[in-house]
Motif scaffolding. Structure first.
Motif, PDB file in Angstrom:
ATOM      1  N   GLU A 199       1.929  -1.444 -17.292  1.00  0.00           N
ATOM      2  CA  GLU A 199       3.292  -0.940 -17.162  1.00  0.00           C
ATOM      3  C   GLU A 199       3.308   0.449 -16.529  1.00  0.00           C
ATOM      4  N   ARG A 200       2.368   1.287 -16.890  1.00  0.00           N
ATOM      5  CA  ARG A 200       2.304   2.631 -16.306  1.00  0.00           C
ATOM      6  C   ARG A 200       2.028   2.562 -14.806  1.00  0.00           C
ATOM      7  N   LEU A 201       1.158   1.648 -14.399  1.00  0.00           N
ATOM      8  CA  LEU A 201       0.874   1.485 -12.974  1.00  0.00           C
ATOM      9  C   LEU A 201       2.088   0.929 -12.234  1.00  0.00           C
ATOM     10  N   ARG A 202       2.796  -0.008 -12.873  1.00  0.00           N
ATOM     11  CA  ARG A 202       3.998  -0.580 -12.250  1.00  0.00           C
ATOM     12  C   ARG A 202       5.017   0.514 -11.956  1.00  0.00           C
ATOM     13  N   LYS A 203       5.213   1.439 -12.898  1.00  0.00           N
ATOM     14  CA  LYS A 203       6.179   2.517 -12.715  1.00  0.00           C
ATOM     15  C   LYS A 203       5.782   3.437 -11.560  1.00  0.00           C
TER      16      LYS A 203
END
Length: 262
Positions: A199-203
């Motif tokens: 999720e952090r990479l997606r953001k």
């Protein structure tokens, strides 16, 4: 593996020959180009670490108080435990781990920080840092002297609110870590770690399904409160169950919902 995440680094800008008519002009132009490339307004991480809604004048003021970015080589530290607290560090490129040392010399990883994250807030309370911040790869940080940031907070409400949000996110991160260590099984801890990283990479605009782990399995285990062997065993189990494909540090999530159900 295709589309494996690689964190951004500042690209070298080449000056056209017709611009640099003399060596001195070329050097001056190149310095100006590099300086412009390091501005907050041109940084890909600006949406992550800068407040929204700033006027051009306010943005210029923030750029003026930020020191030139600094390169931290893999394994080097920005600060160590008990160092005097002076600045906040915004990760411009690369990644870091924060660690504390037990009395017996064992290292405990307390967090992993990606481009767009901030480091150093641990020193606000006591005036000294409580952990080491170590680069997991060659990285760049922007240095923000805290006394200048405090002045900016008093004068620009958007900056004050943003700093409050960053401090609040640290509280949420630590409480989430306590819940992870206190209530989840080893299998759930590893699944939650992968989902959170995804999720952090997606953001940040990267692929949430395929990425390269910058940390070792031992460091992941230290962060999750489990042994290295347990991390490897859980990854093998997830692969056997068709939830992901793990090849060394390259991870490809095959069944996101399945990981959530672990």
């Amino acid at each position: 593996m295709s589309d494996v995440v690689s964190y951004p680094v500042s690209s070298r800008t080449f000056v056209p020959l017709h611009v640099a008519s003399t060596p001195e002009q070329g050097r001056t132009t190149d310095r100006a180009t590099r300086k412009d490339a390091m501005r907050c307004s041109s940084c890909s991480m600006r949406p992550m670490c800068m407040p929204q809604g700033l006027t051009p004048e306010e943005l210029q003021r923030i750029e003026a108080l930020i020191c030139p970015s600094r390169t931290i080589r893999q394994g080097e530290t920005i600060f160590r435990a008990n160092d005097p607290f002076e600045s906040i560090y915004a990760v411009r490129a690369g990644s870091f781990k924060t660690v504390v040392m037990h009395r017996d010399g064992r290292e405990h990883v307390t967090g992993f920080h990606l481009a767009g994250d901030s480091l150093g807030f641990d020193g606000v309370c006591s005036g000294h840092h409580s952990c080491d911040a170590v680069a997991l790869e060659d990285s760049k940080v922007c240095i923000i002297p805290f006394h200048l940031l405090e002045t900016m907070c008093r004068e620009v409400k958007a900056v004050q609110q943003h700093v409050h949000r960053m401090m609040g996110s640290e509280i949420v991160r630590e409480s989430s870590q306590m819940m992870l260590l206190g209530t989840m099984s080893a299998e759930q801890r590893v699944a939650t770690f992968l989902l959170n990283l995804s999720e952090r990479l997606r953001k940040r605009g990267y692929s949430p399904a395929e990425f390269h782990l910058r940390m070792t399995r031992e460091e992941i285990g230290s962060y999750l409160g489990i042994k290295l062997e347990t991390v490897s065993r859980m990854l093998s189990r997830f692969q056997r169950d068709g939830l992901l494909d793990a090849r060394g540090k390259d991870i490809r999530i095959l069944d996101h919902d399945g990981l959530i159900r672990v």
